[in-house]
Write a protein that holds these residues in place. Structure first.
Motif, PDB file in Angstrom:
ATOM      1  N   SER A  26       0.839  -1.192   0.000  1.00 35.83           N
ATOM      2  CA  SER A  26       0.000   0.000   0.000  1.00 35.83           C
ATOM      3  C   SER A  26       0.879   1.249   0.000  1.00 35.83           C
ATOM      4  N   LYS A  27       0.417   2.287  -0.670  1.00 40.59           N
ATOM      5  CA  LYS A  27       1.139   3.557  -0.706  1.00 40.59           C
ATOM      6  C   LYS A  27       0.475   4.600   0.191  1.00 40.59           C
ATOM      7  N   VAL A  28      -0.496   4.146   0.973  1.00 42.49           N
ATOM      8  CA  VAL A  28      -1.207   5.039   1.887  1.00 42.49           C
ATOM      9  C   VAL A  28      -0.436   5.127   3.200  1.00 42.49           C
ATOM     10  N   LYS A  29      -0.133   6.328   3.621  1.00 44.02           N
ATOM     11  CA  LYS A  29       0.607   6.557   4.857  1.00 44.02           C
ATOM     12  C   LYS A  29      -0.377   6.687   6.014  1.00 44.02           C
ATOM     13  N   ILE A  30      -0.203   5.855   7.041  1.00 47.73           N
ATOM     14  CA  ILE A  30      -1.018   5.949   8.251  1.00 47.73           C
ATOM     15  C   ILE A  30      -0.128   6.485   9.358  1.00 47.73           C
ATOM     16  N   SER A  31      -0.572   7.583   9.983  1.00 46.50           N
ATOM     17  CA  SER A  31       0.210   8.170  11.068  1.00 46.50           C
ATOM     18  C   SER A  31      -0.715   8.901  12.032  1.00 46.50           C
ATOM     19  N   LYS A  32      -0.184   9.156  13.215  1.00 49.05           N
ATOM     20  CA  LYS A  32      -0.895   9.907  14.255  1.00 49.05           C
ATOM     21  C   LYS A  32      -2.234   9.260  14.603  1.00 49.05           C
ATOM     22  N   VAL A  33      -2.168   7.966  14.962  1.00 55.00           N
ATOM     23  CA  VAL A  33      -3.351   7.213  15.363  1.00 55.00           C
ATOM     24  C   VAL A  33      -3.172   6.801  16.819  1.00 55.00           C
ATOM     25  N   SER A  34      -4.246   6.888  17.598  1.00 55.03           N
ATOM     26  CA  SER A  34      -4.191   6.489  19.007  1.00 55.03           C
ATOM     27  C   SER A  34      -5.305   5.504  19.329  1.00 55.03           C
ATOM     28  N   PHE A  35      -4.955   4.469  20.071  1.00 58.57           N
ATOM     29  CA  PHE A  35      -5.917   3.529  20.631  1.00 58.57           C
ATOM     30  C   PHE A  35      -5.750   3.636  22.141  1.00 58.57           C
ATOM     31  N   ASN A  36      -6.744   4.175  22.838  1.00 62.05           N
ATOM     32  CA  ASN A  36      -6.634   4.443  24.271  1.00 62.05           C
ATOM     33  C   ASN A  36      -7.788   3.822  25.061  1.00 62.05           C
ATOM     34  N   ASN A  37      -7.437   3.252  26.208  1.00 62.54           N
ATOM     35  CA  ASN A  37      -8.429   2.779  27.170  1.00 62.54           C
ATOM     36  C   ASN A  37      -9.464   1.844  26.533  1.00 62.54           C
ATOM     37  N   ILE A  38      -8.992   0.792  25.909  1.00 66.51           N
ATOM     38  CA  ILE A  38      -9.870  -0.196  25.283  1.00 66.51           C
ATOM     39  C   ILE A  38      -9.839  -1.455  26.126  1.00 66.51           C
ATOM     40  N   ARG A  39     -11.012  -1.932  26.492  1.00 61.31           N
ATOM     41  CA  ARG A  39     -11.077  -3.154  27.278  1.00 61.31           C
ATOM     42  C   ARG A  39     -12.296  -3.951  26.840  1.00 61.31           C
ATOM     43  N   GLY A  40     -12.217  -5.261  27.074  1.00 59.91           N
ATOM     44  CA  GLY A  40     -13.343  -6.114  26.736  1.00 59.91           C
ATOM     45  C   GLY A  40     -12.888  -7.472  26.258  1.00 59.91           C
ATOM     46  N   THR A  41     -13.740  -8.109  25.461  1.00 56.27           N
ATOM     47  CA  THR A  41     -13.458  -9.464  24.984  1.00 56.27           C
ATOM     48  C   THR A  41     -13.444  -9.516  23.462  1.00 56.27           C
ATOM     49  N   VAL A  61       1.985   5.845  16.089  1.00 51.78           N
ATOM     50  CA  VAL A  61       0.824   5.105  16.570  1.00 51.78           C
ATOM     51  C   VAL A  61       1.003   4.901  18.067  1.00 51.78           C
ATOM     52  N   LYS A  62       0.031   5.356  18.836  1.00 51.57           N
ATOM     53  CA  LYS A  62       0.099   5.275  20.291  1.00 51.57           C
ATOM     54  C   LYS A  62      -0.913   4.252  20.798  1.00 51.57           C
ATOM     55  N   LEU A  63      -0.439   3.367  21.663  1.00 51.75           N
ATOM     56  CA  LEU A  63      -1.284   2.356  22.296  1.00 51.75           C
ATOM     57  C   LEU A  63      -1.222   2.578  23.796  1.00 51.75           C
ATOM     58  N   ALA A  64      -2.372   2.741  24.422  1.00 48.82           N
ATOM     59  CA  ALA A  64      -2.392   2.996  25.861  1.00 48.82           C
ATOM     60  C   ALA A  64      -3.530   2.241  26.533  1.00 48.82           C
ATOM     61  N   ASN A  65      -3.172   1.476  27.555  1.00 45.93           N
ATOM     62  CA  ASN A  65      -4.158   0.797  28.395  1.00 45.93           C
ATOM     63  C   ASN A  65      -5.168  -0.011  27.581  1.00 45.93           C
ATOM     64  N   ILE A  66      -4.672  -1.056  26.935  1.00 45.23           N
ATOM     65  CA  ILE A  66      -5.517  -1.949  26.147  1.00 45.23           C
ATOM     66  C   ILE A  66      -5.564  -3.293  26.851  1.00 45.23           C
ATOM     67  N   ASN A  67      -6.744  -3.682  27.288  1.00 48.83           N
ATOM     68  CA  ASN A  67      -6.926  -4.928  28.021  1.00 48.83           C
ATOM     69  C   ASN A  67      -8.024  -5.736  27.332  1.00 48.83           C
ATOM     70  N   LEU A  68      -7.606  -6.650  26.458  1.00 49.87           N
ATOM     71  CA  LEU A  68      -8.540  -7.499  25.724  1.00 49.87           C
ATOM     72  C   LEU A  68      -8.329  -8.946  26.131  1.00 49.87           C
ATOM     73  N   ARG A  69      -9.432  -9.679  26.264  1.00 52.83           N
ATOM     74  CA  ARG A  69      -9.357 -11.072  26.686  1.00 52.83           C
ATOM     75  C   ARG A  69     -10.061 -11.947  25.655  1.00 52.83           C
ATOM     76  N   PHE A  70      -9.558 -13.176  25.557  1.00 57.75           N
ATOM     77  CA  PHE A  70     -10.164 -14.189  24.686  1.00 57.75           C
ATOM     78  C   PHE A  70     -10.359 -15.442  25.525  1.00 57.75           C
ATOM     79  N   GLN A  71     -11.595 -15.834  25.704  1.00 49.88           N
ATOM     80  CA  GLN A  71     -11.941 -17.016  26.497  1.00 49.88           C
ATOM     81  C   GLN A  71     -11.221 -17.039  27.848  1.00 49.88           C
ATOM     82  N   GLY A  72     -11.199 -15.893  28.516  1.00 50.36           N
ATOM     83  CA  GLY A  72     -10.629 -15.797  29.856  1.00 50.36           C
ATOM     84  C   GLY A  72      -9.138 -15.561  29.938  1.00 50.36           C
ATOM     85  N   THR A  73      -8.421 -15.615  28.813  1.00 45.07           N
ATOM     86  CA  THR A  73      -6.976 -15.363  28.817  1.00 45.07           C
ATOM     87  C   THR A  73      -6.685 -14.096  28.023  1.00 45.07           C
ATOM     88  N   PRO A  74      -5.530 -13.482  28.246  1.00 44.79           N
ATOM     89  CA  PRO A  74      -5.208 -12.275  27.483  1.00 44.79           C
ATOM     90  C   PRO A  74      -5.165 -12.552  25.982  1.00 44.79           C
TER      91      PRO A  74
END
Length: 95
Positions: A26-41, A61-74
């Motif tokens: 891809s020639k599309v530039k992705i920048s300045k993206v944030s994923f913050n405070n995401i939790r769930g399954t 790309v900034k990742l902050a406080n992401i807590n995702l679980r799959f069938q009880g495990t991270p």
């Protein structure tokens, strides 16, 4: 999020119905993206997918406080062509 298929995703290798060539990045530039405070399954073990273009890798790309679980495990994370800035609890990226 509750039982989401792809809770956190950037996929620049997406190619529906094999109608494109993965040989050409891809020639599309992705920048300045944030994923913050995401939790769930996630309905899949891979809760975070960050696959960026080999031609123009993702930047700031900034990742902050992401807590995702799959069938009880991270849930796991896959990262490609990206060096995210990580803050707090975030799944560890594997290539």
């Amino acid at each position: 999020m509750i039982n989401v298929t792809n809770p956190v995703i950037i996929d620049q290798e997406y190619c529906p119905w094999n109608q494109c060539s993965k040989q050409t990045p891809s020639k599309v530039k992705i920048s300045k993206v944030s994923f913050n405070n995401i939790r769930g399954t996630s309905t899949t073990k891979e809760g975070m997918i960050l696959v960026c273009s080999s031609g123009v890798p993702c930047e700031e790309v900034k990742l902050a406080n992401i807590n995702l679980r799959f069938q009880g495990t991270p849930a796991t994370a896959t990262c490609k062509n990206i060096k995210p800035q990580v803050f707090g609890n975030v799944p560890i990226c594997t290539p």
